[in-house]
Design an enzyme around this catalytic site. Structure first.
Site, mmCIF file in Angstrom:
data_model
loop_
_atom_site.group_PDB
_atom_site.id
_atom_site.type_symbol
_atom_site.label_atom_id
_atom_site.label_comp_id
_atom_site.label_asym_id
_atom_site.label_seq_id
_atom_site.Cartn_x
_atom_site.Cartn_y
_atom_site.Cartn_z
ATOM 1 N N ASP A 285 4.123 16.517 14.826
ATOM 2 C CA ASP A 285 2.992 15.848 14.168
ATOM 3 C C ASP A 285 2.900 14.385 14.604
ATOM 4 O O ASP A 285 1.809 13.859 14.852
ATOM 5 C CB ASP A 285 3.036 15.973 12.633
ATOM 6 C CG ASP A 285 4.440 15.933 12.072
ATOM 7 O OD1 ASP A 285 5.396 16.166 12.831
ATOM 8 O OD2 ASP A 285 4.598 15.649 10.881
ATOM 9 N N ASP A 309 0.420 25.111 22.708
ATOM 10 C CA ASP A 309 -0.947 25.603 22.569
ATOM 11 C C ASP A 309 -1.826 24.520 21.936
ATOM 12 O O ASP A 309 -2.886 24.161 22.442
ATOM 13 C CB ASP A 309 -0.908 26.869 21.686
ATOM 14 C CG ASP A 309 -2.160 27.705 21.844
ATOM 15 O OD1 ASP A 309 -3.070 27.281 22.570
ATOM 16 O OD2 ASP A 309 -2.223 28.784 21.235
#
Ligand code: NAI
Length: 421
Positions: A285, A309
């Site tokens: 994050d 991804d």
């Protein structure tokens, strides 16, 4: 002399007249493939004065294969990629229903293409949502064979889910599940072998291209034995196999602990001066924020399948979107590699001449680099930059660029060719 690429003692041997199998692709595939091959042929001719050339060999997959052979991915296609080692493909329709797996996934698994490589760079003139797109220059190494993409899932209520629950009861863990009777499960396999070969490839890439850093991106603070282990195995590879070429954040921390922060910072600066690749890690994050706010902090990114991804799409968006970002699936040990457009078949614009061929073209440039034909790749990058600077673009970019001239796919290819010099 054979026209096949071979791997000898870990090194690719590429003949000057080389055969490259290609899958045209569905939807816009035929338009972008024609445009790409025309540009690549011209650039190779220009760069090597006829001493080198590509013999394009069509192999079938997707709708075209299904129409002609009744199969979506004929064995002959897989055999050709194995025999010729390096190939390129346009986008393929994912067949719906009937238990047919994604053709892309089948190719990746059959050839064990464990690295999904996505270079992210900005071309002057391309519209970008970030303020300083020129600072974005990253290379994503996404692990391609493990993680929750392994597809091991148990739907709640099934016998598998029930016996999995029983297993958890035996090994503890059941108490951590909030609603055990209505829970579905997914398995996340992350191995030492799989992680190390991915990070090894990323480190090798950074060292040979003299890039400043490798960032291991993980969520190991939460998933300690999978993503946390990935981070530790990554550092182990750097410290044991690339000891003289890298300086790791773990080494920094150990100097800081022993001799203080100033000494650690001094050591870091010295190692940078010597051209060492700095190996660090960032929680996923935080990475998604940092790559947006301070993209210059990151060069090569090594990460697992799911993180990779998400990261690939965010970074692609920062430099103009998925329509122009290239990709490759590579096994650096066997040499097998398939270069591909990263977007889909765009059925909404197929056959209209609106498709942007840049994703496939830039994948072809990556392929030339992989083959050691770097000069030709450079000419493609330069010609594209000139074309964008003149604001001559296909319809997707035309909508975003003030004062731009609109070109069809084939006219765009001709314009790029005019800018090869
Ligand atoms: P898509 O990428 O085909 O299209 C999304 C949007 O982007 C559409 O508006 C399309 O017109 C536009 N677009 C895509 N590529 C473009 C290009 N080169 N130039 C200009 N505009 C472009 O994604 P979608 O619609 O989700 O998928 C369509 C089909 O493609 C599906 O069957 C899907 O499974 C397949 N697919 C195949 C991939 C592959 O072979 N690697 C990757 C993604 C999807």
């Amino acid at each position: 002399m054979t026209n096949k690429i071979e791997i000898i003692k870990g090194q690719l041997r590429v003949p000057n007249q080389v055969t490259i199998p290609f899958i045209e692709g569905d939807g816009i595939g035929s338009e972008i493939t024609k445009a790409t091959q025309k540009i690549v042929d011209r650039v190779i001719e220009f760069t090597y004065n006829g001493k080198r050339s590509i013999n394009w060999m069509e192999v079938l997959a997707g709708e075209k294969a299904h129409k002609q052979t009744g199969e979506w991915l004929p064995q002959a296609t897989i055999d050709a990629f194995k025999a010729y080692m390096v190939g390129i493909k346009g986008p393929l329709t994912t067949p719906v229903g009937g238990g047919i797996r994604s053709l892309n996934v089948t190719l990746r698994q059959t050839l064990d293409l464990y690295v999904c490589l996505r270079p992210i760079r900005w071309f002057k003139g391309v519209p970008s949502p970030v303020r300083y797109p020129e600072l974005v220059d990253m290379h994503i190494f996404r692990e391609n064979t493990e993680d929750i993409y392994a597809g091991i899932e148990f739907m709640t209520g099934t016998d598998e889910a029930k016996s999995f629950l029983e297993l958890l009861k035996k090994h503890s863990g059941i108490e951590k599940i909030r609603f055990p009777e209505s829970t579905s499960f997914g398995i996340k396999p992350i191995s030492e072998d799989g992680s190390k070969r991915l990070v090894r490839a990323a480190l090798h890439y950074a060292v040979t291209r003299k890039l400043p850093s490798v960032t291991l991106v993980h969520k190991g603070n939460i998933m300690k034995f999978t993503e946390g282990a990935f981070k530790n195995w990554g550092y182990e590879v750097a410290e044991s196999e690339f000891a003289s070429e890298t300086f790791t954040w773990r080494q920094f921390e150990s100097i800081a602990k022993e001799k203080g922060q100033d000494a650690a910072h001094h050591a870091l600066e010295e190692e940078k001066k010597q051209g060492k690749v700095i190996v660090k890690d960032v929680i996923t994050d935080a990475f998604l924020q940092d790559s947006l706010l301070k993209p210059y902090n990151h060069s090569v990114i090594a990460t697992m399948n799911l993180n990779g991804d998400y990261i690939s799409d965010q970074l692609a968006a920062m430099v103009g979107g998925i329509g122009i970002s290239p990709g490759a699936n590579i096994n650096y040990q066997s040499g097998y590699a398939i270069f591909e457009a990263t977007h889909g078949t765009a059925p909404d614009i197929a056959g209209t001449g609106k498709a942007n061929p840049c994703s496939l073209l830039l994948s072809a440039a990556m392929m030339l680099e992989y083959m050691g034909w770097e000069k030709a790749a450079e000419h493609i990058y330069d010609a594209l930059e000139h074309t964008f600077n003149k604001r001559k673009v296909t319809s997707d970019l035309h909508a975003l660029m003030e004062g731009a001239s609109l070109l069809s796919t084939s006219d765009f290819a001709d314009e790029v060719i005019c800018n090869v010099h």
